[in-house]
Design a protein around this motif. Structure first.
Motif, mmCIF file in Angstrom:
data_model
loop_
_atom_site.group_PDB
_atom_site.id
_atom_site.type_symbol
_atom_site.label_atom_id
_atom_site.label_comp_id
_atom_site.label_asym_id
_atom_site.label_seq_id
_atom_site.Cartn_x
_atom_site.Cartn_y
_atom_site.Cartn_z
ATOM 1 N N LEU A 119 11.845 29.667 -31.372
ATOM 2 C CA LEU A 119 12.639 29.931 -32.572
ATOM 3 C C LEU A 119 13.488 28.727 -32.960
ATOM 4 C CD1 LEU A 119 13.632 33.585 -31.688
ATOM 5 C CD2 LEU A 119 12.452 32.896 -33.788
ATOM 6 N N VAL A 120 14.060 28.046 -31.956
ATOM 7 C CA VAL A 120 14.871 26.862 -32.242
ATOM 8 C C VAL A 120 14.009 25.805 -32.931
ATOM 9 C CG1 VAL A 120 16.048 24.898 -31.158
ATOM 10 C CG2 VAL A 120 16.601 27.231 -30.441
ATOM 11 N N ALA A 121 12.769 25.647 -32.447
ATOM 12 C CA ALA A 121 11.852 24.686 -33.079
ATOM 13 C C ALA A 121 11.571 25.080 -34.525
ATOM 14 C CB ALA A 121 10.555 24.610 -32.278
ATOM 15 N N MET A 122 11.393 26.393 -34.757
ATOM 16 C CA MET A 122 11.133 26.865 -36.124
ATOM 17 C C MET A 122 12.343 26.629 -37.024
ATOM 18 S SD MET A 122 9.132 30.419 -35.356
ATOM 19 C CE MET A 122 7.495 30.412 -34.637
ATOM 20 N N ALA A 146 14.526 24.355 -36.704
ATOM 21 C CA ALA A 146 14.625 22.916 -36.968
ATOM 22 C C ALA A 146 13.669 22.507 -38.084
ATOM 23 C CB ALA A 146 14.326 22.132 -35.695
ATOM 24 N N ARG A 147 12.542 23.226 -38.193
ATOM 25 C CA ARG A 147 11.590 22.922 -39.259
ATOM 26 C C ARG A 147 11.921 23.659 -40.544
ATOM 27 N NH1 ARG A 147 6.960 24.851 -35.881
ATOM 28 N NH2 ARG A 147 5.817 25.110 -37.838
ATOM 29 N N GLY A 148 13.028 24.368 -40.548
ATOM 30 C CA GLY A 148 13.488 25.015 -41.770
ATOM 31 C C GLY A 148 12.801 26.320 -42.098
ATOM 32 N N ILE A 149 12.083 26.914 -41.134
ATOM 33 C CA ILE A 149 11.394 28.178 -41.370
ATOM 34 C C ILE A 149 12.427 29.303 -41.383
ATOM 35 C CG2 ILE A 149 9.691 29.783 -40.432
ATOM 36 C CD1 ILE A 149 8.266 27.354 -39.213
ATOM 37 N N PRO A 150 12.498 30.071 -42.460
ATOM 38 C CA PRO A 150 13.563 31.077 -42.587
ATOM 39 C C PRO A 150 13.265 32.379 -41.857
ATOM 40 C CG PRO A 150 12.318 30.960 -44.619
ATOM 41 C CD PRO A 150 11.679 29.982 -43.685
#
Lengths: 234, 234
Positions: B32-35, B37-41
């Motif tokens: 989730l942290v990676a997501m 960071a990629r701006g996935i809401p």
DNA sequence: TAGATTGTTAATCGATTAACAATC
DNA sequence: TAGATTGTTAATCGATTAACAATC
């Protein structure tokens, strides 16, 4: 037939040793090796369980999957049981291992005395940093020269390596994994905090230092909460 | 009696989060942290499960123990779920950690970037080797001086340390453990290949590199046997 | 034999899974 | 509303445990 077509029922069930048992066998093995070194000839399930941190019922159940190697009224012959567990785990023959990534962690792994004593031969140390390539690392008493990752294919040809250890930074892990798999590695021990994508039939075990700490933190937090609750209750 | 890992009596019961679930939460958190960071809401259970290597049913079951944080027909808010998992794991406040043993492994642990980013502060590095004491190790960008183990009691007084990491040789591990426990540590991450004896209420997690390799070897052996069997059958 | 301890049984417990009603 | 996806249910599976018959 390729392994991918082997039904799952073959792997876990069907007379195989349960996963939970396999995960405990190395602990029993270690305890028994220590006993053998101290010259202890036989051990009861109660004693071995105690020094392995499990219940004696669980221990006997686990050992029963290997066969009937104990003697009722007496216990288990230590040397014999060491051998039987080693055989079950596949420690009776040598395994060639390559380690990719020779930073602090890779160095620690390469120098770990527990590897050689259990039949794991480190036949290659690889890195891409020019600072590390050419360096010599002492593995099981013998110096091993760190090679550039580009030479991995050659090394894999000459030695039957089926186990690889990934101790690289996160960013490199997947491509290193692909390289290993492409050259015949079918079991990978991964210390990078990434979920590796591998083809069917390749096993990966991930060891993540931060994950372990986080699980500890959870239990630590729970203890603190319980303490608070107990304090306010009485 | 020192059960090998976290004692069961503490866990599971009384509406708590199941063990198996707790062990997976760090993986979800990382994904989730990676997501984030990629701006996935937002993310569906299917997507998060895929990038965590579990089934979506298992993921939803796991998350349901934390509460009802998803939205039917939509999925989970990534930022919100990161926070809720962090809160459940105890990552919303800082944990002070000491590391004993600053060889290659201790160095690797001290320098591991995943610690600081999850709220683990390395407030002390200890060793007994005069070659290492006084050395400076960069932890989370700041130099930390390796202190002699004798100074551990003082450090423990001034900072609320409840988590200790043992990265010493096997022979020193139990006495280091005793020292840590005597000075207030209640959770220990143990990299030495020993079953530590600890008082009730102290949790130990052991990470053993040789054990991991042996489990891999077992599965590798099984694959080889299956391949043979398949070859002789067809 | 008498005492000790294994190997196995059957009950219980916890984890996984597929399916789907609830609901956004 | 219609489509999508959660949260929960109930069935299944695997692991643990206590007890004890088998047997050295």
């Amino acid at each position: 037939m390729p392994l991918s077509q082997v039904p799952k029922s073959h792997i876990g069930a069907r007379g195989g040793i349960p996963d939970a048992t396999v995960n405990r066998l190395p602990t029993y093995h270690r305890a028994l090796v220590a006993m053998a070194a101290r010259g202890i000839p036989t051990v009861s399930s109660e004693e071995l369980a105690e020094s392995s941190g499990v219940s004696s019922a669980k221990l006997r159940k686990d050992l029963s999957f290997l066969g009937s190697y104990g003697t009722r009224g007496v216990g288990y012959d230590v040397e014999f049981l060491v051998y039987q567990i080693a055989r079950a785990l596949g420690l009776t023959h040598e395994w060639s291992v390559v380690i990719v990534g020779v930073g602090n962690l890779g160095n620690a792994l390469a120098g770990y005395p527990g590897f050689a004593s259990r039949g794991f031969n480190v036949v290659g140390l690889f890195d891409t940093s020019s600072a590390r390539v050419g360096e010599s690392v002492v593995v099981a008493g013998c110096p091993v020269v760190v090679q550039h990752l580009d030479t991995l294919p050659e090394v894999m040809k000459s030695s039957g390596v089926s186990i690889g250890v990934i101790a690289t930074p996160e960013a490199a892990a997947q491509s290193v994994c692909n390289l290993l798999v492409a050259h015949g590695v079918t079991s990978i021990l991964n210390f990078a905090p990434v979920l590796l994508e591998v083809p069917e039939g390749v096993d990966v075990r991930r060891v993540d230092l931060a994950t372990e700490l986080q699980i500890l933190a959870f239990h630590e937090q729970r203890k603190a909460q319980n303490a608070l609750r107990a304090a306010s209750a009485g």
